[in-house]
Each structure stands twice: as C-alpha cells, then as structure tokens.
Write a protein that holds these residues in place. Structure first.
Motif, mmCIF file in Angstrom:
data_model
loop_
_atom_site.group_PDB
_atom_site.id
_atom_site.type_symbol
_atom_site.label_atom_id
_atom_site.label_comp_id
_atom_site.label_asym_id
_atom_site.label_seq_id
_atom_site.Cartn_x
_atom_site.Cartn_y
_atom_site.Cartn_z
ATOM 1 N N LYS A 142 0.773 -1.208 -0.023
ATOM 2 C CA LYS A 142 0.043 0.109 0.054
ATOM 3 C C LYS A 142 0.816 1.377 -0.016
ATOM 4 O O LYS A 142 0.368 2.423 -0.367
ATOM 5 N N ARG A 143 1.996 1.312 0.581
ATOM 6 C CA ARG A 143 2.912 2.387 0.692
ATOM 7 C C ARG A 143 3.850 2.660 -0.225
ATOM 8 O O ARG A 143 4.856 3.303 -0.198
ATOM 9 N N LYS A 144 4.129 1.469 -1.077
ATOM 10 C CA LYS A 144 5.219 1.648 -2.207
ATOM 11 C C LYS A 144 5.279 2.920 -2.741
ATOM 12 O O LYS A 144 6.336 3.413 -2.877
ATOM 13 N N LYS A 145 4.307 3.302 -3.356
ATOM 14 C CA LYS A 145 4.229 4.577 -4.231
ATOM 15 C C LYS A 145 4.648 5.670 -3.662
ATOM 16 O O LYS A 145 5.442 6.633 -3.772
ATOM 17 N N SER A 146 4.302 5.868 -2.382
ATOM 18 C CA SER A 146 4.494 6.984 -1.424
ATOM 19 C C SER A 146 6.136 7.062 -1.076
ATOM 20 O O SER A 146 6.761 8.099 -0.952
ATOM 21 N N PHE A 147 6.380 5.922 -0.671
ATOM 22 C CA PHE A 147 7.873 5.499 -0.310
ATOM 23 C C PHE A 147 8.838 5.948 -1.540
ATOM 24 O O PHE A 147 9.868 6.673 -1.272
ATOM 25 N N GLY B 127 11.518 8.899 -1.712
ATOM 26 C CA GLY B 127 12.772 8.681 -2.062
ATOM 27 C C GLY B 127 13.538 9.351 -3.160
ATOM 28 O O GLY B 127 14.673 9.650 -3.609
ATOM 29 N N ASN B 128 12.584 9.907 -3.991
ATOM 30 C CA ASN B 128 12.885 10.562 -5.004
ATOM 31 C C ASN B 128 13.192 12.320 -5.070
ATOM 32 O O ASN B 128 13.467 12.946 -5.882
ATOM 33 N N ILE B 129 12.868 12.640 -3.797
ATOM 34 C CA ILE B 129 12.866 14.015 -3.342
ATOM 35 C C ILE B 129 14.285 14.700 -3.408
ATOM 36 O O ILE B 129 14.324 15.599 -4.079
ATOM 37 N N PRO B 130 15.203 14.104 -3.063
ATOM 38 C CA PRO B 130 16.487 14.668 -3.343
ATOM 39 C C PRO B 130 17.078 14.824 -4.601
ATOM 40 O O PRO B 130 17.895 15.337 -4.960
ATOM 41 N N LEU B 131 16.442 13.926 -5.546
ATOM 42 C CA LEU B 131 16.750 13.934 -6.854
ATOM 43 C C LEU B 131 16.029 15.048 -7.721
ATOM 44 O O LEU B 131 16.497 15.465 -9.011
ATOM 45 N N GLU B 132 15.005 15.714 -7.074
ATOM 46 C CA GLU B 132 14.248 16.609 -8.104
ATOM 47 C C GLU B 132 14.947 17.967 -7.873
ATOM 48 O O GLU B 132 15.706 18.553 -6.770
ATOM 49 N N GLU B 133 15.157 18.654 -8.911
ATOM 50 C CA GLU B 133 15.583 20.093 -9.072
ATOM 51 C C GLU B 133 14.408 20.951 -8.817
ATOM 52 O O GLU B 133 13.218 21.002 -9.264
ATOM 53 N N ASP B 134 14.751 22.074 -7.743
ATOM 54 C CA ASP B 134 13.846 22.898 -7.194
ATOM 55 C C ASP B 134 14.369 24.302 -7.361
ATOM 56 O O ASP B 134 13.505 25.273 -7.119
#
Length: 51
Positions: free
Chosen positions: A29-34, A38-45
C-alpha cells in the motif's frame, strides 16, 4: 514473577513489534509514497546554493 519470565515476555513483545514494523514498511500500500519520498533529493527545485 521471575526475572527470566519478564525478560522472555519483553523479548517476545519486541520481536512482535519488529515484525509488525517490517510488514508495515514493506507492505504494498505504501510503495508509491515511499518511492516518491525517495526521489525528493533528486528533484530540481531551483534553489541551487552554487549559483
């Protein structure tokens, strides 16, 4: 109550909690949210420290 019995019960309680956390963490159930978290550090802001 004997101290050995208390230690045995405490060990079983901790083991059960550990198994519950593992099941919770690896549940489907939580795979997508995890994966999103996990991809937050890879996003450019756009807030680049180095200019």
């Amino acid at each position: 109550m004997d101290i050995a019995l208390i230690q045995t019960i405490w060990t079983l309680v901790i083991a059960a909690l550990f198994v519950a956390v593992v099941i919770w963490a690896f549940g489907g159930k939580r795979k997508k949210s995890f994966e999103e978290a996990g991809n937050i550090p890879l996003e450019e802001d756009g807030d680049d420290i180095h200019g």
